[in-house]
Scaffold this active site. Structure first.
Site, PDB file in Angstrom:
ATOM      1  N   GLU A  13      -3.627   3.939   6.205  1.00  0.00           N
ATOM      2  CA  GLU A  13      -3.483   3.656   4.774  1.00  0.00           C
ATOM      3  C   GLU A  13      -4.067   4.837   3.986  1.00  0.00           C
ATOM      4  OE1 GLU A  13      -5.031  -0.225   3.560  1.00  0.00           O
ATOM      5  OE2 GLU A  13      -5.833   0.710   1.745  1.00  0.00           O
TER       6      GLU A  13
ATOM      7  N   ARG B 100       0.818  -1.228   0.000  1.00  0.00           N
ATOM      8  CA  ARG B 100       0.000   0.000   0.000  1.00  0.00           C
ATOM      9  C   ARG B 100       0.852   1.278   0.000  1.00  0.00           C
ATOM     10  NH1 ARG B 100      -2.313  -3.733  -0.900  1.00  0.00           N
ATOM     11  NH2 ARG B 100      -4.140  -4.644   0.112  1.00  0.00           N
TER      12      ARG B 100
ATOM     13  N   SER C 165     -10.402   0.006   4.330  1.00  0.00           N
ATOM     14  CA  SER C 165      -9.546  -0.149   5.511  1.00  0.00           C
ATOM     15  C   SER C 165      -8.805   1.148   5.782  1.00  0.00           C
ATOM     16  CB  SER C 165      -8.533  -1.280   5.283  1.00  0.00           C
ATOM     17  OG  SER C 165      -9.225  -2.506   5.261  1.00  0.00           O
TER      18      SER C 165
END
Ligand SMILES: Cc1cc2nc3c(=O)[nH]c(=O)nc-3n(C[C@H](O)[C@H](O)[C@H](O)COP(=O)(O)OP(=O)(O)OC[C@H]3O[C@@H](n4cnc5c(N)ncnc54)[C@H](O)[C@@H]3O)c2cc1C
Length: 316
Positions: free
Chosen positions: A291, A172, A221
């Site tokens: 994230e 990520r 998320s």
């Protein structure tokens, strides 16, 4: 920002004080000072060439991993979704997709050509440009292992081809040459059974619906999984499911999702992110890293309340 005469060469749409809540999946965010929707790649290059050198830029896909603060974005937002929409087969196993194309469309296009290994993209509710910027992934698949080369654009309107070795790519996270953004990619897939690929797309989407609060305003998320563990497990172990700050709540279905109940501000969401990270660190000894990308300025109200908080701390 730009002279009226320069604007006549442009074919896209320029708006001022555009509410970013309209363009983010969390449905929060103050106004962008300028918001440009280019007509196509040439038009975008012309627009960038005409910008003052110090104009700050935020590139936007579908806003599915972006928290825009309530005070908005003082510079210019470049909106790629709706532009940069080319999607073609280049040769046997290679597909070219513009940065504005939705990942879901890329996945289905590939399967339609009997090309497989991009099925995981179907569940990522962003653009290909966003997936390249985030190295988005799901169910064991990631974006960058599919990339043969990417086309970038810089703020002088110069286009370049780059290969994966030009970037530092991790879970990520993607870092590349400063001041270049993605406008397209060539993806290398594998020959396979397209019908089986589409069946896998369906199965992966069903699995998502069972485990994630799909359909509610979120950014997926919030935190990256720490090495060898899951952020959702750590958050749940701290008893944080259902915890709220204003209109922002930790999902009771998936602890790594924060849901806007319809009344949340960006400050509520950011406050909850900090509260979760602090609580997990205190109780589990792990500092979770977001994230989601956080951009823009705090509103006057939240600047005042956070400085009050700071002052309060000083008196403890
Ligand atoms: C319900 C839900 C489920 C999700 N599930 C997943 C998942 O399974 N896996 C996963 O990885 N993510 C997931 N996400 C997060 C998100 O969809 C991905 O990170 C996606 O790749 C973001 O794409 P976007 O177009 O929305 O990017 P945006 O949110 O618009 O932007 C994200 C970042 O990319 C930058 N960016 C955007 N376009 C470009 C460009 N052309 N060039 C350079 N930089 C650019 C932006 O400036 C920003 O920093 C989920 C989100 C939601 C809402």
């Amino acid at each position: 920002m730009m002279a009226a005469s320069d604007r006549s060469a442009l074919r896209g749409t320029l708006r001022h004080n555009e509410p970013m809540a309209r363009h983010t999946s969390w449905r929060v965010g103050g106004p962008a000072h300028c918001f440009y929707e280019p007509a196509d790649l040439d038009d975008l290059a012309t627009f960038l060439q005409q910008l003052p050198a110090d104009e700050s830029l935020v590139w936007l896909g579908l806003g599915s991993n972006l928290l825009v603060r309530d005070g908005g974005i003082p510079g210019t937002v470049i909106a790629t979704a709706g532009a940069l929409m080319d999607l073609t087969k280049v040769d046997g196993h290679t597909v070219r997709a513009g940065a504005g194309v939705a990942c879901n469309k890329v996945a289905r296009f590939c399967a339609g050509l009997n090309l497989v290994s991009g099925e995981f993209l179907a569940g990522i509710p962003g653009t290909l440009g966003g997936a390249l910027a985030m190295n988005a992934g799901a169910f064991g698949g990631e974006t960058w292992p599919l990339v043969k080369r990417v086309e970038t654009l810089d703020r002088h309107g110069v286009r370049r081809w780059r290969v994966p070795a030009d970037f530092h790519i991790a879970y990520r996270q993607v870092q590349g040459p400063e001041g270049e953004w993605f406008v397209a990619a060539e993806l290398q897939l594998q020959a396979g059974d397209g019908a089986a690929g589409l069946a896998r797309v369906k199965e992966l989407l069903e699995r998502r619906n069972r485990t994630q609060p799909i359909g509610l305003p979120s950014c997926g998320s919030v935190f990256r999984n720490p090495p060898g563990d899951h952020a959702a497990r750590l958050i749940e172990a701290c008893g944080l499911k259902g915890e709220c700050r204003g209109g922002a709540c930790v999902s009771s279905k998936h602890a790594n999702f924060i849901i806007n109940d319809g009344k949340a501000t960006a400050a509520d969401i950011e406050g909850l992110i900090i509260h979760i990270a602090d609580t997990v660190e205190r109780m589990q000894g792990v500092r979770l890293q977001p994230e989601v990308h956080i951009v823009g300025e705090k509103s006057f109200e939240s600047r005042v309340s956070s400085s009050e908080l700071e002052e309060g701390k000083g008196h403890e």
